[in-house]
Motif scaffolding. Structure first.
Motif, mmCIF file in Angstrom:
data_model
loop_
_atom_site.group_PDB
_atom_site.id
_atom_site.type_symbol
_atom_site.label_atom_id
_atom_site.label_comp_id
_atom_site.label_asym_id
_atom_site.label_seq_id
_atom_site.Cartn_x
_atom_site.Cartn_y
_atom_site.Cartn_z
ATOM 1 N N ASN A 137 0.816 -1.252 0.131
ATOM 2 C CA ASN A 137 -0.095 0.059 0.114
ATOM 3 C C ASN A 137 0.883 1.188 -0.080
ATOM 4 O OD1 ASN A 137 -2.457 -1.485 0.118
ATOM 5 N ND2 ASN A 137 -2.588 -1.586 2.339
ATOM 6 N N TRP A 138 0.269 2.050 -0.652
ATOM 7 C CA TRP A 138 0.898 3.722 -0.784
ATOM 8 C C TRP A 138 1.212 4.004 0.773
ATOM 9 C CZ3 TRP A 138 3.734 4.025 -4.867
ATOM 10 C CH2 TRP A 138 2.781 3.490 -5.864
ATOM 11 N N LEU A 139 2.066 4.451 1.196
ATOM 12 C CA LEU A 139 2.387 5.332 2.314
ATOM 13 C C LEU A 139 1.727 6.442 2.760
ATOM 14 C CD1 LEU A 139 6.096 4.198 3.115
ATOM 15 C CD2 LEU A 139 4.077 3.071 3.844
ATOM 16 N N GLN A 140 0.953 6.582 3.687
ATOM 17 C CA GLN A 140 -0.109 7.652 3.938
ATOM 18 C C GLN A 140 0.482 8.730 5.027
ATOM 19 O OE1 GLN A 140 -4.051 5.880 3.951
ATOM 20 N NE2 GLN A 140 -4.234 7.019 1.790
ATOM 21 N N CYS A 141 0.249 9.877 5.090
ATOM 22 C CA CYS A 141 0.832 10.918 6.287
ATOM 23 C C CYS A 141 -0.110 11.592 6.277
ATOM 24 C CB CYS A 141 2.248 11.103 5.800
ATOM 25 S SG CYS A 141 2.101 11.985 3.968
ATOM 26 N N ASN A 142 0.083 12.542 7.623
ATOM 27 C CA ASN A 142 -0.462 13.809 7.689
ATOM 28 C C ASN A 142 0.382 14.753 7.764
ATOM 29 O OD1 ASN A 142 -3.139 12.760 8.391
ATOM 30 N ND2 ASN A 142 -2.457 11.956 10.242
ATOM 31 N N SER A 143 1.785 14.482 7.903
ATOM 32 C CA SER A 143 2.723 15.607 7.802
ATOM 33 C C SER A 143 4.180 14.889 7.473
ATOM 34 C CB SER A 143 2.947 16.250 9.343
ATOM 35 O OG SER A 143 3.509 15.288 10.106
ATOM 36 N N ALA A 144 5.074 15.745 7.054
ATOM 37 C CA ALA A 144 6.374 15.122 6.590
ATOM 38 C C ALA A 144 7.148 14.229 7.537
ATOM 39 C CB ALA A 144 7.229 16.223 6.055
ATOM 40 N N ASN A 145 6.910 14.536 8.945
ATOM 41 C CA ASN A 145 7.762 13.735 9.966
ATOM 42 C C ASN A 145 7.141 12.301 9.983
ATOM 43 O OD1 ASN A 145 5.304 14.099 11.155
ATOM 44 N ND2 ASN A 145 6.139 15.201 13.171
ATOM 45 N N GLN A 146 6.165 11.973 9.184
ATOM 46 C CA GLN A 146 5.870 10.503 9.068
ATOM 47 C C GLN A 146 6.349 9.788 8.191
ATOM 48 O OE1 GLN A 146 1.419 11.585 9.127
ATOM 49 N NE2 GLN A 146 1.255 10.488 10.995
ATOM 50 N N CYS A 147 6.994 10.704 6.966
ATOM 51 C CA CYS A 147 7.908 10.005 5.935
ATOM 52 C C CYS A 147 9.457 9.971 6.022
ATOM 53 C CB CYS A 147 7.090 10.898 4.753
ATOM 54 S SG CYS A 147 5.802 11.048 4.627
ATOM 55 N N GLY A 148 9.952 9.233 5.315
ATOM 56 C CA GLY A 148 11.292 9.194 5.534
ATOM 57 C C GLY A 148 12.141 8.763 4.185
ATOM 58 N N THR A 149 13.329 9.002 4.227
ATOM 59 C CA THR A 149 14.208 8.156 3.075
ATOM 60 C C THR A 149 14.439 6.767 3.042
ATOM 61 O OG1 THR A 149 16.198 9.000 3.994
ATOM 62 C CG2 THR A 149 15.284 10.727 2.690
ATOM 63 N N GLY A 150 14.082 6.362 3.803
ATOM 64 C CA GLY A 150 14.444 4.867 4.272
ATOM 65 C C GLY A 150 13.227 3.912 3.706
ATOM 66 N N GLU A 151 12.206 4.537 3.161
ATOM 67 C CA GLU A 151 11.121 3.799 2.553
ATOM 68 C C GLU A 151 11.277 3.306 1.198
ATOM 69 O OE1 GLU A 151 9.066 3.068 4.649
ATOM 70 O OE2 GLU A 151 9.464 4.373 6.372
ATOM 71 N N ALA A 152 10.575 2.419 0.865
ATOM 72 C CA ALA A 152 10.899 2.016 -0.882
ATOM 73 C C ALA A 152 9.920 2.782 -1.640
ATOM 74 C CB ALA A 152 10.487 0.606 -0.874
ATOM 75 N N CYS A 153 10.561 2.913 -2.676
ATOM 76 C CA CYS A 153 10.037 3.591 -4.184
ATOM 77 C C CYS A 153 9.066 2.460 -4.617
ATOM 78 C CB CYS A 153 10.916 4.092 -5.148
ATOM 79 S SG CYS A 153 11.837 5.440 -4.840
ATOM 80 N N GLY A 154 7.804 3.260 -4.985
ATOM 81 C CA GLY A 154 6.860 2.468 -5.462
ATOM 82 C C GLY A 154 7.042 1.425 -6.584
ATOM 83 N N LYS A 155 6.837 0.163 -6.692
ATOM 84 C CA LYS A 155 7.053 -0.695 -7.762
ATOM 85 C C LYS A 155 5.928 -0.952 -8.471
ATOM 86 C CE LYS A 155 11.339 -2.041 -5.924
ATOM 87 N NZ LYS A 155 11.743 -0.845 -5.350
ATOM 88 N N GLY A 156 6.221 -1.425 -9.702
ATOM 89 C CA GLY A 156 5.336 -1.943 -10.886
ATOM 90 C C GLY A 156 4.524 -0.907 -11.459
ATOM 91 N N CYS A 157 5.220 0.253 -11.372
ATOM 92 C CA CYS A 157 4.544 1.178 -12.426
ATOM 93 C C CYS A 157 5.271 1.811 -13.393
ATOM 94 C CB CYS A 157 4.016 2.511 -11.117
ATOM 95 S SG CYS A 157 5.404 2.880 -10.446
ATOM 96 N N LYS A 158 6.153 0.838 -13.876
ATOM 97 C CA LYS A 158 7.379 1.230 -14.947
ATOM 98 C C LYS A 158 6.377 1.902 -16.001
ATOM 99 C CE LYS A 158 10.942 -1.659 -13.193
ATOM 100 N NZ LYS A 158 11.802 -2.740 -13.296
ATOM 101 N N LYS A 159 5.537 1.171 -16.598
ATOM 102 C CA LYS A 159 4.810 1.461 -17.853
ATOM 103 C C LYS A 159 4.259 3.064 -17.758
ATOM 104 C CE LYS A 159 2.970 -3.249 -18.747
ATOM 105 N NZ LYS A 159 1.984 -4.061 -18.770
#
Length: 167
Positions: A137-159
């Motif tokens: 699932n896409w990571l959801q947030c209310n503010s930037a402090n819930q997001c980080g650079t250690g998370e993975a980029c979305g996969k399967g959307c190359k097309k």
């Protein structure tokens, strides 16, 4: 003979159920497309039962800068941002508040309209982040402090490049 007939009927039921599930996913996902990942290519850390259904990100590959919060800039990010040549593609969207999908040279991660993203390349590339090694699932947030650079980029959307590491 009865045994062979039972196997054929069972196989037909399974394939019919699979076709219905694929059809249902296509209807539900619409223009986002159905996530197509070869289960044999998944790393051991990815849970096959936790894959998302749709490939593309609900917001596509644009971020409304008026609806974005950012993580604090590191000294390296400040220096990099100051050395970037500004052009119409990078400045006008920021000044006008329009959705921007241009390369990003600011904070390393942020939250836009309820979803996390991060910088993922040396040339301003960014991506939406997802759980389960990028296939969940896409990571959801209310503010930037819930997001980080250690998370993975979305996969399967190359097309469509709607969620992977690009500008």
């Amino acid at each position: 003979m009865k045994f062979n007939t039972a196997i054929v009927l069972f196989a037909a039921q399974i394939s019919g159920g699979f076709a219905a599930a694929v059809s249902s996913a296509a209807a539900e996902c619409g223009s986002l497309g159905v996530l197509e990942i070869d289960l044999n290519d998944l790393p051991a850390s990815v849970d096959p039962s936790a894959l998302r259904k749709c490939a593309g990100h609900p917001l596509g590959h644009t971020r409304d800068l008026k609806k974005t919060t950012y993580t604090p800039l590191t000294p390296e990010e400040i220096e990099r941002a100051q050395n970037v040549e500004l052009d119409a593609r990078s400045v006008i969207p920021a000044l006008s508040g329009r959705a921007a999908n241009a390369c990003w040279f600011g904070a390393s991660s942020g939250c836009t309209d309820g979803y996390c993203w991060k910088s993922c390349g040396n040339n301003g590339e960014w991506c939406w982040t997802a759980a389960n090694g990028g296939s969940g699932n896409w990571l959801q947030c209310n503010s930037a402090n819930q997001c980080g650079t250690g998370e993975a980029c979305g996969k399967g959307c190359k097309k469509s490049k709607s969620c992977g590491c690009s500008c």
